[in-house]
Design a protein around this motif. Sequence first.
Motif, PDB file in Angstrom:
ATOM      1  N   ASP A   1       1.018  -0.982  -0.134  1.00  0.00           N
ATOM      2  CA  ASP A   1      -0.338   0.129   0.087  1.00  0.00           C
ATOM      3  C   ASP A   1       1.104   1.111  -0.250  1.00  0.00           C
ATOM      4  OD1 ASP A   1       0.412   0.326   2.778  1.00  0.00           O
ATOM      5  OD2 ASP A   1      -1.464  -0.244   3.555  1.00  0.00           O
ATOM      6  N   THR A   2       1.381   2.375   0.611  1.00  0.00           N
ATOM      7  CA  THR A   2       1.483   4.013   0.677  1.00  0.00           C
ATOM      8  C   THR A   2       3.206   2.948   1.462  1.00  0.00           C
ATOM      9  OG1 THR A   2       0.455   4.460   3.042  1.00  0.00           O
ATOM     10  CG2 THR A   2      -0.649   4.802   0.897  1.00  0.00           C
ATOM     11  N   ALA A   3       3.422   3.980   1.366  1.00  0.00           N
ATOM     12  CA  ALA A   3       5.308   3.274   1.928  1.00  0.00           C
ATOM     13  C   ALA A   3       4.993   3.577   3.674  1.00  0.00           C
ATOM     14  CB  ALA A   3       5.843   4.798   1.855  1.00  0.00           C
ATOM     15  N   ASN A   4       4.371   4.069   3.808  1.00  0.00           N
ATOM     16  CA  ASN A   4       3.815   3.933   5.804  1.00  0.00           C
ATOM     17  C   ASN A   4       2.367   3.365   6.089  1.00  0.00           C
ATOM     18  OD1 ASN A   4       6.145   6.282   4.607  1.00  0.00           O
ATOM     19  ND2 ASN A   4       6.643   5.179   7.012  1.00  0.00           N
ATOM     20  N   GLY A   5       1.939   2.908   4.972  1.00  0.00           N
ATOM     21  CA  GLY A   5       0.001   2.914   5.229  1.00  0.00           C
ATOM     22  C   GLY A   5      -0.564   3.751   6.118  1.00  0.00           C
ATOM     23  N   ARG A   6      -0.170   5.405   5.064  1.00  0.00           N
ATOM     24  CA  ARG A   6      -1.114   6.311   5.766  1.00  0.00           C
ATOM     25  C   ARG A   6      -2.322   6.523   5.081  1.00  0.00           C
ATOM     26  NH1 ARG A   6       2.535  11.294   6.727  1.00  0.00           N
ATOM     27  NH2 ARG A   6       1.001  12.067   6.972  1.00  0.00           N
ATOM     28  N   LEU A   7      -3.083   7.425   5.077  1.00  0.00           N
ATOM     29  CA  LEU A   7      -4.553   7.000   4.548  1.00  0.00           C
ATOM     30  C   LEU A   7      -4.096   8.649   3.475  1.00  0.00           C
ATOM     31  CD1 LEU A   7      -7.307   6.573   6.928  1.00  0.00           C
ATOM     32  CD2 LEU A   7      -6.219   5.276   5.597  1.00  0.00           C
ATOM     33  N   LEU A   8      -4.501   8.058   1.739  1.00  0.00           N
ATOM     34  CA  LEU A   8      -4.156   9.093   0.889  1.00  0.00           C
ATOM     35  C   LEU A   8      -4.867   9.884   1.231  1.00  0.00           C
ATOM     36  CD1 LEU A   8      -3.565   6.383  -2.079  1.00  0.00           C
ATOM     37  CD2 LEU A   8      -2.010   7.681  -0.715  1.00  0.00           C
ATOM     38  N   PRO A   9      -6.437   9.631   1.100  1.00  0.00           N
ATOM     39  CA  PRO A   9      -7.525  11.032   1.278  1.00  0.00           C
ATOM     40  C   PRO A   9      -6.796  11.956   2.687  1.00  0.00           C
ATOM     41  CG  PRO A   9      -8.121   9.251   0.729  1.00  0.00           C
ATOM     42  CD  PRO A   9      -7.314   8.454   1.571  1.00  0.00           C
TER      43      PRO A   9
ATOM     44  N   GLN B   1       4.421   9.259  -0.493  1.00  0.00           N
ATOM     45  CA  GLN B   1       3.928   7.828  -0.070  1.00  0.00           C
ATOM     46  C   GLN B   1       3.736   6.416  -1.055  1.00  0.00           C
ATOM     47  OE1 GLN B   1       2.867   6.710   2.783  1.00  0.00           O
ATOM     48  NE2 GLN B   1       4.610   8.113   3.675  1.00  0.00           N
ATOM     49  N   LEU B   2       3.168   7.467  -3.070  1.00  0.00           N
ATOM     50  CA  LEU B   2       3.134   5.965  -3.542  1.00  0.00           C
ATOM     51  C   LEU B   2       4.585   5.936  -3.711  1.00  0.00           C
ATOM     52  CD1 LEU B   2      -0.033   7.768  -5.442  1.00  0.00           C
ATOM     53  CD2 LEU B   2       0.261   5.778  -3.490  1.00  0.00           C
ATOM     54  N   THR B   3       5.169   6.827  -4.596  1.00  0.00           N
ATOM     55  CA  THR B   3       6.355   6.622  -5.021  1.00  0.00           C
ATOM     56  C   THR B   3       7.726   5.702  -4.046  1.00  0.00           C
ATOM     57  OG1 THR B   3       6.628   9.203  -4.526  1.00  0.00           O
ATOM     58  CG2 THR B   3       6.119   8.207  -6.934  1.00  0.00           C
ATOM     59  N   ASP B   4       7.411   6.795  -3.390  1.00  0.00           N
ATOM     60  CA  ASP B   4       8.769   6.056  -2.023  1.00  0.00           C
ATOM     61  C   ASP B   4       7.833   4.288  -2.222  1.00  0.00           C
ATOM     62  OD1 ASP B   4       9.410   8.605  -1.743  1.00  0.00           O
ATOM     63  OD2 ASP B   4       8.683   8.305   0.372  1.00  0.00           O
ATOM     64  N   ALA B   5       6.799   3.693  -1.921  1.00  0.00           N
ATOM     65  CA  ALA B   5       6.405   2.338  -1.730  1.00  0.00           C
ATOM     66  C   ALA B   5       7.038   1.922  -3.195  1.00  0.00           C
ATOM     67  CB  ALA B   5       4.339   2.039  -1.656  1.00  0.00           C
ATOM     68  N   ARG B   6       6.596   2.429  -4.440  1.00  0.00           N
ATOM     69  CA  ARG B   6       6.942   2.304  -5.268  1.00  0.00           C
ATOM     70  C   ARG B   6       8.878   1.831  -5.748  1.00  0.00           C
ATOM     71  NH1 ARG B   6       4.570   2.675 -11.752  1.00  0.00           N
ATOM     72  NH2 ARG B   6       6.432   1.160 -12.651  1.00  0.00           N
ATOM     73  N   GLU B   7       9.219   2.063  -5.290  1.00  0.00           N
ATOM     74  CA  GLU B   7      10.484   2.218  -5.200  1.00  0.00           C
ATOM     75  C   GLU B   7      11.207   1.696  -4.387  1.00  0.00           C
ATOM     76  OE1 GLU B   7      12.237   6.729  -4.544  1.00  0.00           O
ATOM     77  OE2 GLU B   7      11.197   7.668  -6.591  1.00  0.00           O
ATOM     78  N   TRP B   8      10.820   1.359  -3.313  1.00  0.00           N
ATOM     79  CA  TRP B   8      11.149   0.212  -2.275  1.00  0.00           C
ATOM     80  C   TRP B   8      10.794  -1.491  -2.880  1.00  0.00           C
ATOM     81  CZ3 TRP B   8       9.632  -4.221   0.274  1.00  0.00           C
ATOM     82  CH2 TRP B   8       9.617  -4.558   1.509  1.00  0.00           C
ATOM     83  N   LEU B   9       9.788  -1.279  -3.471  1.00  0.00           N
ATOM     84  CA  LEU B   9       9.780  -2.751  -4.276  1.00  0.00           C
ATOM     85  C   LEU B   9      10.386  -3.153  -4.905  1.00  0.00           C
ATOM     86  CD1 LEU B   9       5.530  -2.009  -3.950  1.00  0.00           C
ATOM     87  CD2 LEU B   9       6.922  -3.982  -2.761  1.00  0.00           C
ATOM     88  N   GLU B  10      10.861  -1.514  -6.024  1.00  0.00           N
ATOM     89  CA  GLU B  10      12.032  -2.182  -6.768  1.00  0.00           C
ATOM     90  C   GLU B  10      13.526  -2.053  -6.706  1.00  0.00           C
ATOM     91  OE1 GLU B  10      11.545   1.564  -9.210  1.00  0.00           O
ATOM     92  OE2 GLU B  10       9.934   0.261 -10.700  1.00  0.00           O
ATOM     93  N   THR B  11      13.776  -1.394  -5.475  1.00  0.00           N
ATOM     94  CA  THR B  11      15.276  -1.829  -5.072  1.00  0.00           C
ATOM     95  C   THR B  11      14.979  -3.707  -4.093  1.00  0.00           C
ATOM     96  OG1 THR B  11      15.048   0.728  -4.075  1.00  0.00           O
ATOM     97  CG2 THR B  11      16.682  -0.859  -3.010  1.00  0.00           C
ATOM     98  N   GLU B  12      13.982  -3.734  -2.954  1.00  0.00           N
ATOM     99  CA  GLU B  12      14.576  -4.718  -2.565  1.00  0.00           C
ATOM    100  C   GLU B  12      13.795  -6.233  -3.608  1.00  0.00           C
ATOM    101  OE1 GLU B  12      15.216  -5.166   0.262  1.00  0.00           O
ATOM    102  OE2 GLU B  12      15.618  -3.367   0.435  1.00  0.00           O
ATOM    103  N   GLY B  13      14.181  -5.666  -4.950  1.00  0.00           N
ATOM    104  CA  GLY B  13      13.314  -7.192  -5.857  1.00  0.00           C
ATOM    105  C   GLY B  13      12.290  -7.495  -5.947  1.00  0.00           C
TER     106      GLY B  13
END
Length: 175
Positions: free
Chosen positions: A28-36, A46-58
């Motif tokens: 979900d978001t990088a820290n589980g924060r509610l988007l609204p 929150q969205l891009t950090d979550a995506r970047e973490w997944l990519e970095t971790e494989g």
Amino acid sequence: MVDGDASVGERSLLLETLADAGWTISSDTANGRLLPDLDPDERAAQLTDAREWLETEGYADGARFISYPAGQSDAASLDLVDETYDLGFAASQPAQGRVVDAARYPRAVDPEAPEALLERTADLDGITTLCYHGLDGDAVDRFEETETCLDALVTEGDLEVVEPETLASEYAETE
């Protein structure tokens, strides 16, 4: 996810085990924060950090998909998810057919009666997306029940398991 008391190493091992078994690791978001609840810059981070973490971790395959924390979104969140991800998993409406809003794909969260849910999906020849927020306590039992039922329905030819990639390419309507 695993419970909050698990070490980083235990969490990493669980994610690696699930990925090796063919599961798509997404977030979900990088820290589980509610988007609204966030201002536009925080929402994007929150969205891009979550995506970047997944990519970095494989887990680049899962980095294409997002699950809204608590299923909550607003118009600005939907627009940003639509620009950033292939699919966004939101509402809790199981057994769908083709979905017309890729930023708002339905999901069943921590299903209480997975056998009934999966049998209904098979009866309706539908699609049900499963989401587990954690694998601790009763959720482990429900998860194992889901796996057992799913294995039986797949073996009987009543259901097929597809990955988010297939949902994005074959079932989500695109403009």
